[in-house]
Design an enzyme around this catalytic site. Structure first.
Site, PDB file in Angstrom:
ATOM      1  CG  ASP A 213      -2.059   1.061   1.131  1.00  0.00           C
ATOM      2  OD1 ASP A 213      -2.955   1.037   0.275  1.00  0.00           O
ATOM      3  OD2 ASP A 213      -2.036   1.879   2.061  1.00  0.00           O
ATOM      4  CD  GLU A 268      -2.008   2.563  -3.687  1.00  0.00           C
ATOM      5  OE1 GLU A 268      -3.187   3.099  -3.971  1.00  0.00           O
ATOM      6  OE2 GLU A 268      -1.506   2.662  -2.532  1.00  0.00           O
TER       7      GLU A 268
HETATM    8  C1  NOJ Z   1      -4.607   2.736  -1.039  1.00  0.00           C
HETATM    9  C2  NOJ Z   1      -5.575   2.004  -0.910  1.00  0.00           C
HETATM   10  O1  NOJ Z   1      -5.837   1.571  -2.092  1.00  0.00           O
HETATM   11  C3  NOJ Z   1      -6.770   2.765  -0.135  1.00  0.00           C
HETATM   12  O2  NOJ Z   1      -7.931   2.033  -0.170  1.00  0.00           O
HETATM   13  C4  NOJ Z   1      -6.314   3.363   1.006  1.00  0.00           C
HETATM   14  O3  NOJ Z   1      -7.490   4.205   1.525  1.00  0.00           O
HETATM   15  C5  NOJ Z   1      -5.178   4.272   1.044  1.00  0.00           C
HETATM   16  N1  NOJ Z   1      -3.915   3.643   0.321  1.00  0.00           N
HETATM   17  C6  NOJ Z   1      -4.588   4.433   2.399  1.00  0.00           C
HETATM   18  O4  NOJ Z   1      -4.112   3.234   2.916  1.00  0.00           O
END
Ligand code: NOJ
Length: 524
Positions: A213, A268
């Site tokens: 993440d 991500e």
């Molecule tokens: C990216 C995640 O995909 C999202 O759902 C989340 O709110 C944020 N990161 C914070 O962790």
């Protein structure tokens, strides 16, 4: 053909755990307090639908956070990285799910949320208890006056400052997201040690890897300088790109590579530049894969997609960074909704997604052609406005759509449109459905070296059409995607047969030189 690593030959599928399926009834485990006590999916629900995923041809299942959490950000606020939220089940449920997936030849990866914890995590509770607490420095604290945050960064979802003043200890703490999601301080080696222990915990249990993440967010310039004026209002989670993160990623990669069986990391990297994303692959010693979101934000237009694909070829190709492709996920309106709602476009988009060079990531329910749910005001739960794409997946036509317990307690979000007819069981019985189109495309991709790993070359086509070929040795597949609303003529060197057509028309027949409005086909 030489064998590609698992993460390059895979078709991946995102399971957003709260919304996939529920197998234990209403009485088993708490509902979601954050959604009025209504029912979420659970890990047993995921296990109960593995046959669907295996039939579809999925290689890797990505599970979004299922850890104990107060659910301020629906699981991305983790209160314990090494357990299961009772609303979703138990560690034993996790083990059974992993086992069953492995038995069917599928791998499982899970979210790792390293940038921030929940404000209810014992680490933060201790850190917040006093300035002298041993874990105080595990988070990012700054002095100042309660009137003026230490810099001009903004938080995602609130648009307010990325800082909250802690009254009791008289300092600010940093949060790139909600105040309930304080950022960890990765400059402190104890944080790295603790979070790497989490990685070991799950890999030792047999997990095949992680989705990381906001991974580009973890390293921070120790000076925490103001954002440039033109960026000051953009959430800093989408801007932070500090060099130190790469050192951490190299150490993490070494840890993951020390395990057998091709464990892998997909990050991500929410930087809306393909060139910047490419840097997170390092020299093959950082991420195995990274999400590249600019294509997700491209409109449904041939010219926009041509540019996005060329960018990937130019900026990732030369450094051997293997691309990923995503049309939908749990953070954005579904692509069928974004592209105007027509199923024809959703079908053409499936052909595009599954024939590009790189690893595709499907989002649960896109194989059913789901649209976003319409969320009445009194059912809104997400501060980030993402409830529509998180509607529960309908499995059956019956009232509870295959979710146990929802005859007694409502699911945590309303069903998506047309659930009585647009559900897995009805579409599975119809060989012409979008679900079967996804299955045929994945099957073709698996059997074709060109589609799996061949080079990508653009072909001449009218302005509304994107045509390309994928080539590997003797294997050549041509893909035509008509973004326009008119039938388009495409001249191609002869002898090609239609292998999969988004509208099912002409499959198996010699290609006749044109493709219908909002349609797409793979020829070979
Ligand atoms: C990216 C995640 O995909 C999202 O759902 C989340 O709110 C944020 N990161 C914070 O962790």
């Amino acid at each position: 053909m030489s064998q590609l690593p698992a993460w390059q030959r895979a078709v991946c599928y995102e399971v957003y755990v709260p919304s996939f399926c529920r197998a234990r009834g209403a009485g088993a485990g708490p509902g979601l307090a954050a959604a009025g006590g209504r029912l979420p999916g659970d890990l047993e629900g995921v296990r109960s639908r593995l046959d669907h995923l295996a039939w579809l041809g999925v290689d890797v299942i990505w599970l979004t956070p299922f850890y104990p959490s107060p659910m301020a950000d629906f699981g991305y606020d983790v209160a314990d990285y090494c357990d299961v939220n009772p609303a979703f089940g138990t560690l034993e449920d996790f083990d059974r799910l992993l086992d069953d997936a492995h038995r069917r030849g599928m791998r499982v990866i899970a979210d790792w949320v390293p940038n921030h914890t929940s404000d209810q995590h014992p680490w933060f509770l201790e850190a917040r208890s006093s300035r002298a607490a041993p874990k105080r420095d595990w988070y990012v604290w700054r002095d100042g006056s309660p009137e003026r945050p230490p810099n001009n960064w903004t938080a995602a979802f609130t648009g307010g400052p990325a800082w909250t003043w802690d009254e009791a200890t008289g300092q600010w703490y940093l949060h790139l997201f909600l105040p309930e999601q304080p950022d960890l301080n990765w400059a402190n080696p104890e944080v790295e040690e603790a979070m790497f222990d989490v990685v070991r915990f799950w890999l030792d249990r047999g997990l095949d890897g992680f989705r990381l993440d906001v991974i580009h967010g973890i390293g921070k310039d120790p000076a925490l300088p103001d954002a440039p004026e033109d960026l000051a209002r953009i959430p800093w989670s989408s801007q932070n790109d500090y060099q130190g993160t790469h050192d951490i990623l190299r150490r993490l990669r070494r840890l993951v590579d020390s395990y057998p069986d091709e464990r892998f990391l997909v990050g991500e990297v929410y930087l809306l530049s393909t060139a910047k994303v490419a840097r997170y692959y390092g020299r093959g010693d950082e991420l195995h894969l990274a999400f590249n979101f600019p294509p997700l934000y491209a409109p449904w237009e041939a010219a926009a997609w041509r540019r996005r694909i060329q960018r990937v070829e130019e900026e990732m190709g030369p450094i051997d960074a293997w691309p990923t492709w995503v049309l939908s996920n749990h953070d954005n309106p579904r692509h069928r909704t974004r592209y105007g709602g027509s199923e024809a476009r959703a079908r053409a988009a499936a052909v595009l997604l599954l024939t590009l060079r790189g690893t595709p990531f499907l989002y649960q329910g896109e194989e059913l052609g789901l649209l976003d749910a319409v969320i009445p005001d009194d059912r809104v739960v997400d501060p980030g406005g993402r409830d529509g794409c998180r509607a529960p997946v309908p499995w059956e036509a019956s009232a509870g759509h295959g979710w146990a317990g929802v005859d007694q307690v409502e699911p945590w979000l309303p069903w998506p449109p047309e659930s009585d007819t647009r559900n897995a069981s009805v579409l599975r019985a119809d060989a012409s459905s979008i679900l079967h189109l996804y299955q045929r495309l994945i099957d073709l991709r698996r059997s074709s070296p060109a589609l799996r790993s061949g080079r990508w070359e653009e072909l001449d086509a009218p302005p509304d059409v994107l045509a390309y070929q994928r080539v590997s040795g003797d294997d050549r597949r041509v893909v035509i995607v008509n973004f326009g609303d008119e039938r388009a003529e495409v001249a191609l060197a002869g002898g090609l047969t239609v292998q999969v057509a988004s509208d099912g028309q002409g499959e198996g027949a010699p290609y006749a030189g044109s493709v219908g409005p909002s349609a797409a086909a793979v020829l070979g």
